[in-house]
Design an enzyme around this catalytic site. Structure first.
Site, PDB file in Angstrom:
ATOM      1  N   PHE A  78      46.322  48.489  33.994  1.00 30.67           N
ATOM      2  CA  PHE A  78      44.926  48.055  34.163  1.00 30.67           C
ATOM      3  C   PHE A  78      44.882  46.867  35.114  1.00 30.67           C
ATOM      4  O   PHE A  78      45.513  45.836  34.859  1.00 30.67           O
ATOM      5  CB  PHE A  78      44.347  47.661  32.798  1.00 30.67           C
ATOM      6  CG  PHE A  78      42.930  47.162  32.861  1.00 30.67           C
ATOM      7  CD1 PHE A  78      41.869  48.040  33.018  1.00 30.67           C
ATOM      8  CD2 PHE A  78      42.652  45.797  32.759  1.00 30.67           C
ATOM      9  CE1 PHE A  78      40.550  47.576  33.068  1.00 30.67           C
ATOM     10  CE2 PHE A  78      41.343  45.323  32.815  1.00 30.67           C
ATOM     11  CZ  PHE A  78      40.291  46.226  32.964  1.00 30.67           C
ATOM     12  N   GLY A  79      44.149  47.004  36.207  1.00 30.37           N
ATOM     13  CA  GLY A  79      43.968  45.920  37.175  1.00 30.37           C
ATOM     14  C   GLY A  79      42.628  45.249  36.952  1.00 30.37           C
ATOM     15  O   GLY A  79      41.594  45.934  36.861  1.00 30.37           O
ATOM     16  N   TYR A  80      42.642  43.926  36.861  1.00 27.28           N
ATOM     17  CA  TYR A  80      41.380  43.186  36.664  1.00 27.28           C
ATOM     18  C   TYR A  80      41.167  42.143  37.753  1.00 27.28           C
ATOM     19  O   TYR A  80      40.164  41.423  37.743  1.00 27.28           O
ATOM     20  CB  TYR A  80      41.372  42.513  35.270  1.00 27.28           C
ATOM     21  CG  TYR A  80      42.541  41.569  35.050  1.00 27.28           C
ATOM     22  CD1 TYR A  80      43.752  42.025  34.530  1.00 27.28           C
ATOM     23  CD2 TYR A  80      42.442  40.218  35.384  1.00 27.28           C
ATOM     24  CE1 TYR A  80      44.827  41.165  34.350  1.00 27.28           C
ATOM     25  CE2 TYR A  80      43.514  39.351  35.196  1.00 27.28           C
ATOM     26  CZ  TYR A  80      44.696  39.840  34.683  1.00 27.28           C
ATOM     27  OH  TYR A  80      45.754  38.969  34.519  1.00 27.28           O
ATOM     28  N   GLU A 127      53.861  39.878  41.222  1.00 26.32           N
ATOM     29  CA  GLU A 127      53.118  39.067  40.246  1.00 26.32           C
ATOM     30  C   GLU A 127      54.052  38.153  39.460  1.00 26.32           C
ATOM     31  O   GLU A 127      53.866  37.930  38.270  1.00 26.32           O
ATOM     32  CB  GLU A 127      52.322  39.981  39.298  1.00 26.32           C
ATOM     33  CG  GLU A 127      51.457  41.006  39.977  1.00 26.32           C
ATOM     34  CD  GLU A 127      50.606  40.471  41.114  1.00 26.32           C
ATOM     35  OE1 GLU A 127      50.413  39.239  41.204  1.00 26.32           O
ATOM     36  OE2 GLU A 127      50.160  41.273  41.936  1.00 26.32           O
ATOM     37  N   SER A 138      43.167  41.334  41.881  1.00 27.07           N
ATOM     38  CA  SER A 138      43.381  41.941  43.207  1.00 27.07           C
ATOM     39  C   SER A 138      43.788  43.407  43.100  1.00 27.07           C
ATOM     40  O   SER A 138      43.587  44.176  44.040  1.00 27.07           O
ATOM     41  CB  SER A 138      44.440  41.163  43.984  1.00 27.07           C
ATOM     42  OG  SER A 138      45.656  41.155  43.271  1.00 27.07           O
TER      43      SER A 138
END
Ligand code: BEZ
Length: 190
Positions: A24-26, A99, A28
């Site tokens: 799940f990207g929230y 990251e 960039s």
């Protein structure tokens, strides 16, 4: 905790080797998915709020002048909308490096449209990590974002790209939208 979380993440194997998993990207990852994926679907997670509380020394700032990027904080009753990607497990290796500045893999439940759900992963930077900045007055955060810049580009572009991506998703995010308004106002006053 060390700033470089690459090694720690490689011990956090919450999925079956050889199977695909949901990421799940929230931040960039919503608009900048530079990795292979099988499918991508708008999704939400419950009980988390997106906040510009993580320092960025390696992407949108420098060690001398860190930027601010998003992390999630627990917030019962809050929904965070983003983008889910179904990826192969070995895709996480390069992401752990991208990251590495304080983010750790965590398991969450993802909710899709029409009541579907699935377990997935997020990259989460908690207050235990050395790059965590935490809350500050809106105007101070906006000033920091308006001026910081790093190897991945300006902090301002990160914020405004995220704002556009959330608008395109039809997502509401008062914190992000208020920062974007404030940064634009600062730019108007220059
Ligand atoms: C995200 O978009 O979900 C994300 C990007 C960078 C670090 C952590 C999370």
């Amino acid at each position: 905790m060390t700033l470089d979380t690459t090694w720690l993440n490689q011990q956090r194997v919450f999925f079956e080797e050889g199977q695909s998993l949901w990421l799940f990207g929230y931040g960039s990852l919503i608009w900048k998915a530079e990795f292979a994926y099988h499918e991508r679907r708008p999704a939400r997670i419950e009980g988390w709020a997106r906040r510009f509380w993580q320092g960025s020394h390696d992407h949108r700032g420098t060690p001398k002048s860190p930027g601010r990027v998003v992390t999630l904080v627990e917030s019962p009753g809050t929904t965070c909308q983003g983008m889910a990607y179904r990826i192969d497990a070995d895709t996480l290796g390069p992401l752990d490096i991208r990251e590495k500045n304080g983010y750790l893999r965590e398991r969450v439940m993802l909710h899709f449209a029409e009541g579907e759900h699935a377990e997935g992963l997020i990259y989460l930077a908690t207050k235990e990590n050395a790059a965590f900045l935490g809350d500050a007055p809106l105007e101070d955060m906006a000033r920091q974002i308006a001026t910081a810049s790093g190897p991945s580009g300006s902090n301002r572009d990160y914020l405004l790209n995220l704002t556009t991506a959330l608008e395109d998703l039809g997502a509401e995010d008062k914190h992000v939208f208020a920062l974007a308004r404030q940064v634009r106002e600062l730019e108007g006053n220059r």
